[in-house]
Each structure stands twice: as C-alpha cells, then as structure tokens.
Design an enzyme around this catalytic site. Structure first.
Site, PDB file in Angstrom:
ATOM      1  N   GLU A 153       0.965  -0.956   0.226  1.00 10.53           N
ATOM      2  CA  GLU A 153       0.174   0.081   0.278  1.00 10.53           C
ATOM      3  C   GLU A 153       0.725   1.787   0.239  1.00 10.53           C
ATOM      4  O   GLU A 153       1.627   1.497   0.770  1.00 10.53           O
ATOM      5  CB  GLU A 153      -0.467  -0.304   1.191  1.00 10.53           C
ATOM      6  CG  GLU A 153      -2.232   0.852   1.329  1.00 10.53           C
ATOM      7  CD  GLU A 153      -3.431  -0.023  -0.438  1.00 10.53           C
ATOM      8  OE1 GLU A 153      -3.331   0.363  -0.896  1.00 10.53           O
ATOM      9  OE2 GLU A 153      -4.032  -1.499   0.992  1.00 10.53           O
ATOM     10  N   HIS A 154       0.001   1.797  -0.551  1.00  9.64           N
ATOM     11  CA  HIS A 154       1.517   3.282  -0.757  1.00  9.64           C
ATOM     12  C   HIS A 154       2.360   2.963  -1.803  1.00  9.64           C
ATOM     13  O   HIS A 154       4.169   3.804  -1.006  1.00  9.64           O
ATOM     14  CB  HIS A 154       1.282   4.272   0.189  1.00  9.64           C
ATOM     15  CG  HIS A 154       0.176   5.296   0.078  1.00  9.64           C
ATOM     16  ND1 HIS A 154      -0.307   5.995  -0.254  1.00  9.64           N
ATOM     17  CD2 HIS A 154      -1.012   4.281   1.843  1.00  9.64           C
ATOM     18  CE1 HIS A 154      -1.677   6.358   0.266  1.00  9.64           C
ATOM     19  NE2 HIS A 154      -2.053   4.785   0.822  1.00  9.64           N
ATOM     20  N   LEU A 160     -12.363   0.636  -3.229  1.00  4.47           N
ATOM     21  CA  LEU A 160     -12.582  -0.730  -3.644  1.00  4.47           C
ATOM     22  C   LEU A 160     -11.896   0.078  -5.253  1.00  4.47           C
ATOM     23  O   LEU A 160     -13.109  -1.083  -6.274  1.00  4.47           O
ATOM     24  CB  LEU A 160     -13.854  -1.923  -3.087  1.00  4.47           C
ATOM     25  CG  LEU A 160     -13.846  -1.568  -2.706  1.00  4.47           C
ATOM     26  CD1 LEU A 160     -15.399  -2.830  -1.841  1.00  4.47           C
ATOM     27  CD2 LEU A 160     -13.047  -2.383  -1.461  1.00  4.47           C
ATOM     28  N   SER A 200     -13.860   1.388  -7.342  1.00  8.68           N
ATOM     29  CA  SER A 200     -14.451   2.084  -8.260  1.00  8.68           C
ATOM     30  C   SER A 200     -14.935   4.013  -8.984  1.00  8.68           C
ATOM     31  O   SER A 200     -15.178   2.653 -10.561  1.00  8.68           O
ATOM     32  CB  SER A 200     -15.868   2.736  -7.343  1.00  8.68           C
ATOM     33  OG  SER A 200     -16.099   4.170  -6.898  1.00  8.68           O
ATOM     34  N   GLU A 211      -7.442   9.747 -14.937  1.00 16.57           N
ATOM     35  CA  GLU A 211      -7.736  10.963 -13.300  1.00 16.57           C
ATOM     36  C   GLU A 211      -6.051  11.846 -12.764  1.00 16.57           C
ATOM     37  O   GLU A 211      -6.897  13.139 -12.445  1.00 16.57           O
ATOM     38  CB  GLU A 211      -7.143   9.598 -12.424  1.00 16.57           C
ATOM     39  CG  GLU A 211      -7.643   9.530 -11.120  1.00 16.57           C
ATOM     40  CD  GLU A 211      -8.937   8.316 -10.395  1.00 16.57           C
ATOM     41  OE1 GLU A 211      -9.261   8.235 -10.797  1.00 16.57           O
ATOM     42  OE2 GLU A 211      -8.606   9.076  -8.826  1.00 16.57           O
ATOM     43  N   ASP A 255      -4.858   0.428  -9.299  1.00 18.52           N
ATOM     44  CA  ASP A 255      -6.000   0.211  -9.556  1.00 18.52           C
ATOM     45  C   ASP A 255      -6.436   0.531 -10.691  1.00 18.52           C
ATOM     46  O   ASP A 255      -7.391  -0.771 -11.233  1.00 18.52           O
ATOM     47  CB  ASP A 255      -6.335   1.794  -8.729  1.00 18.52           C
ATOM     48  CG  ASP A 255      -6.132   1.993  -7.533  1.00 18.52           C
ATOM     49  OD1 ASP A 255      -5.990   0.665  -6.860  1.00 18.52           O
ATOM     50  OD2 ASP A 255      -6.961   3.405  -7.697  1.00 18.52           O
TER      51      ASP A 255
HETATM   52  C1  GLA Z   1      -5.050   4.869  -3.576  1.00 15.90           C
HETATM   53  C2  GLA Z   1      -4.606   5.167  -5.715  1.00 15.90           C
HETATM   54  C3  GLA Z   1      -3.453   3.660  -5.802  1.00 15.90           C
HETATM   55  C4  GLA Z   1      -2.384   3.960  -4.870  1.00 15.90           C
HETATM   56  C5  GLA Z   1      -3.048   3.430  -3.317  1.00 15.90           C
HETATM   57  C6  GLA Z   1      -3.007   3.283  -2.064  1.00 15.90           C
HETATM   58  O1  GLA Z   1      -5.949   3.665  -3.948  1.00 15.90           O
HETATM   59  O2  GLA Z   1      -5.442   5.176  -6.448  1.00 15.90           O
HETATM   60  O3  GLA Z   1      -2.487   4.517  -6.806  1.00 15.90           O
HETATM   61  O4  GLA Z   1      -1.610   4.538  -4.426  1.00 15.90           O
HETATM   62  O5  GLA Z   1      -4.148   4.278  -3.069  1.00 15.90           O
HETATM   63  O6  GLA Z   1      -1.698   2.042  -2.404  1.00 15.90           O
END
Ligand code: GLA
Length: 388
Positions: free
Chosen positions: A34-35, A126, A128, A161, A173
């Site tokens: 994550e991140h 999630l 969307s 985005e 994502d």
């Molecule tokens: C959001 C962003 C992703 C990623 C996550 C954290 O979902 O869209 O690109 O950075 O946060 O892991």
C-alpha cells in the site's frame, strides 16, 4: 449484484433500442503493498467480482450522452468541442477524462449513447473510479476499433485521473482493473509494469469489510504523502546518489540512515521501504503455500500504515482488530488509500460464517456502527460482460 439482462433493459428503456455492447470493469482489493505504487514499488492486488458496467451504442453525430443509473443523473458533451471539466456532474469527469485522453492521443471517435451502472461500493476504497475509467476506455476502443488494451488502457485511465480528475494516483487500480485474472492476485512491479500472477489459496477467501466511513482521496493528504516520499528520496540521495525512488532503498539501507532523517519523512520512508519488502515476501509466501506468513505480513502492513504512514483512522483500526481476533483469520489490514473505507482479510473458508458474525458484533460494540462484509472472488480484468 447486477446482471446483464437488467442493464440491457435499462438501456432500451432510455434509448429505445438495445446496446451494441456491454463492458464490465472490475473494482479491486489490494492484498498488500500500500502506497508503494507511486514509489516505483510492488503492489499485490486482485480484481474483484464487483464491477462498473458501461452499455454503449454508437450515434450518428459527435455527441456522447450518458445515463448514470445509480446517480439518477444524465450528462452530455460534444466530441468536436473542447472537453471541459463538469462541476454539475462530477461522476462524468472520469468519462470525460478518458474520452479526452483518447482524442489527445490522436484517435478519431464517433459519438455514443452510454449507460453506466455499478455494484462497486462508491467511495469505499475499492476503486470504483478506476473501474469506471477502464470500462469507459474499453467501451470506446471497442466502438471505434482502436485496440487499446492491457497496459495501454491502464495508462490511459490513470492519465485521465491524474490530469483531468486531478488525483495524483499511481497505476495500481487501473492496471488491475484492466489486467486482473480470476482466482489470482498480481504481483505488479510499478516501475516497469511487469507482473506475476499468483494463485490464491483454495481453502481461504478474501473478505472485504466496509467501515462506511467517508473517504476523500482527492483530499490533500494523498498528494501530501507523495510529496513526503519525494522529500525522502532527496535526502537518501545524499548517501545513494543513483536512486530515483524509495523503491531503490533497501531495508538495510533504511536501518543505516533512518536516525538521520527528520520526521515525518523518516516514518513515511520506513513505511514505504518495509511495505515494498513485505509485498514481495508475501507473494513468495503464497507461492510457497505459506498462508500463515502471508497473514502475518498483512497484519504488519496495517500497523505500518497506522503508525508510520498515518493513513488509517480509529474505525478501520477497530475493524482490523475485530478481524484479527477471529480464529481462522490469517491476517487483516486496511486496503486502498486509507482515511476510511474498507479492510481486507484472508479467512479460512470454514471460518467465514463465524468471521462475519464476530466481526460485525465486535465492530458494532467498538464503534456503534455496522459493517458490510463482502466475500470476494478474484475476477478477470475488463472485458465484455457476459450473461450469467
Ligand atoms: C489509491 C491510489 C493507488 C494507490 C493506493 C494506495 O488507491 O489510486 O494508486 O496509491 O491508493 O496504495
């Protein structure tokens, strides 16, 4: 869950004729990593069996008309005039951004009637929005025979985005929504976009729990974390001039220099560097059939996001603690950007019913709130929606 027949009927009701095609773009859950994506690191997401659907039919003119079923709203814009941001229909910007990206890339597009509906919970972490962007891009590439698929489609959606919606998200994502594989998670290297599909264990399920706390990704916190990571890279360059991202710093190098970094940059770097390591080790653990190690790494990831990256909130911590206490839960953590939204847990199949009951009860007791629990199946990435 939405079925294709219902979408077809809705389209006919609005437009008086059946759609030419129906596309399904799945939401996602990130298992770990994550991140790390915007730090050129590793992520380990799966596409889920909840999706945004785009039904479409070409028009003879240069207009795009959109019916957003779930928003009870409609929007229309022209392809032969500059595509502007819409303040009145914020949901439409994901579509406008993707369409504009295709035009800017030099593709010729015909007008279209669209109908959008989704069973990805909105604003829950999630993805969307990525599901909508990817499904829109896929629908337009089909309608206009552009053959924009896979990685190219993911980058188009991310670009929409970043530049049109204005969220500096990484690639995770959109990539998993475009390229997910059923019953697998993908270990994705966000530097070169190479990836490895890893089969999910047969005797355990991915369980998502929604804390129903509103999150605002475009809020300043996400972009602020990115800036802190960039600051960390500048500092590490003093010792390692060749690095270009936190992904290039090993855990050993972090340990050697972390005492010399100022806060909060030290804590942010510690999260990203250890999380990148956990993501790779967790994929290897799953491949080796070691679900226990995988679960432990999920728990460590949550602690790191809570304490070092500071993107969790008390309600998510309560939901994670409730999950971790259930026998048969291998591990649990917040998923997505944070500041609310969902948690992800890996739960032994035989323990699912008890998990649902115990987590709901413990969460209610801790917070006074209800959670919604989804047992998810890893699904394929974007494609034509098929009747059940
Ligand atoms: C959001 C962003 C992703 C990623 C996550 C954290 O979902 O869209 O690109 O950075 O946060 O892991």
């Amino acid at each position: 869950m939405i079925d294709v027949e219902t979408i077809r009927e809705q389209f006919e009701r609005h437009y008086g004729i059946h759609p030419r095609l129906i596309v399904r773009g799945p939401g996602r859950v990130n298992l770990i990593g994550e991140h790390t994506d915007y730090n050129d690191g590793f992520v380990f997401p799966a596409a889920i069996d909840r999706a945004t659907y785009v039904a479409a039919r070409p028009r003879d003119d240069a207009l795009v008309h959109i019916v957003a079923v779930d928003m009870h709203d409609e929007d229309e814009f022209a392809l032969d005039a500059p595509i502007e941001h819409s303040a009145d229909h914020p949901w439409s910007n994901y579509i406008r951004g993707v369409v504009k990206g295709l035009l800017v890339a030099g593709h010729t597009l015909g007008g279209a009637n669209l109908l959008i509906t989704s069973d990805v919970p909105r604003g829950s972490g999630l993805s969307s929005s990525a599901a909508l962007e990817v499904a829109t891009g896929y629908a337009f590439q089909l309608l206009n025979r552009l053959n924009i698929l896979g990685e190219e489609l993911a980058l188009l959606a991310q670009g929409a985005e970043n530049t049109f919606v204005g969220v500096q998200c990484g690639i995770m994502d959109q990539f998993i929504s475009a390229l997910g594989r059923s019953d697998h998670a993908l270990l994705l290297d966000c530097r070169d976009l190479s990836y490895r599909p890893v089969p999910l264990p047969a005797n355990a399920q991915i369980v998502v729990c929604d804390s129903h706390t509103e999150r605002r990704l475009s809020g300043s916190a996400y972009n602020q974390r990115r800036e802190e990571c960039e600051a960390a890279v500048r500092l590490f360059k003093r010792w390692y001039p060749k690095i270009s991202a936190l992904r290039d710093v090993s855990v050993a190098q972090l340990r050697e220099h972390e005492a010399d970094l100022p806060e909060p940059v030290r804590a942010r770097a510690r999260h990203v560097i250890t999380e990148n390591d956990r993501a790779q080790r967790s994929a290897a653990a799953l491949e080796a059939g070691d679900i226990a190690t995988f679960g432990r790494l999920m728990n460590e990831s949550h602690a790191s996001l809570r304490d070092d990256y500071e993107v969790s909130i008390p309600a998510m911590d309560a939901l994670v603690a409730a999950a971790q206490a259930v026998p048969g839960c291998y591990g649990s953590r917040m998923t997505g950007a944070g500041f609310g939204g969902c948690t992800v847990s890996l739960v032994e199949t035989g323990a699912i019913e008890r998990f649902k009951h115990d987590v709901a009860a413990a969460f209610r007791q801790a917070t006074g709130r209800d959670t919604t629990i989804y047992v998810c199946r890893a699904s394929d990435g974007v494609g034509r929606a098929l009747p059940e």
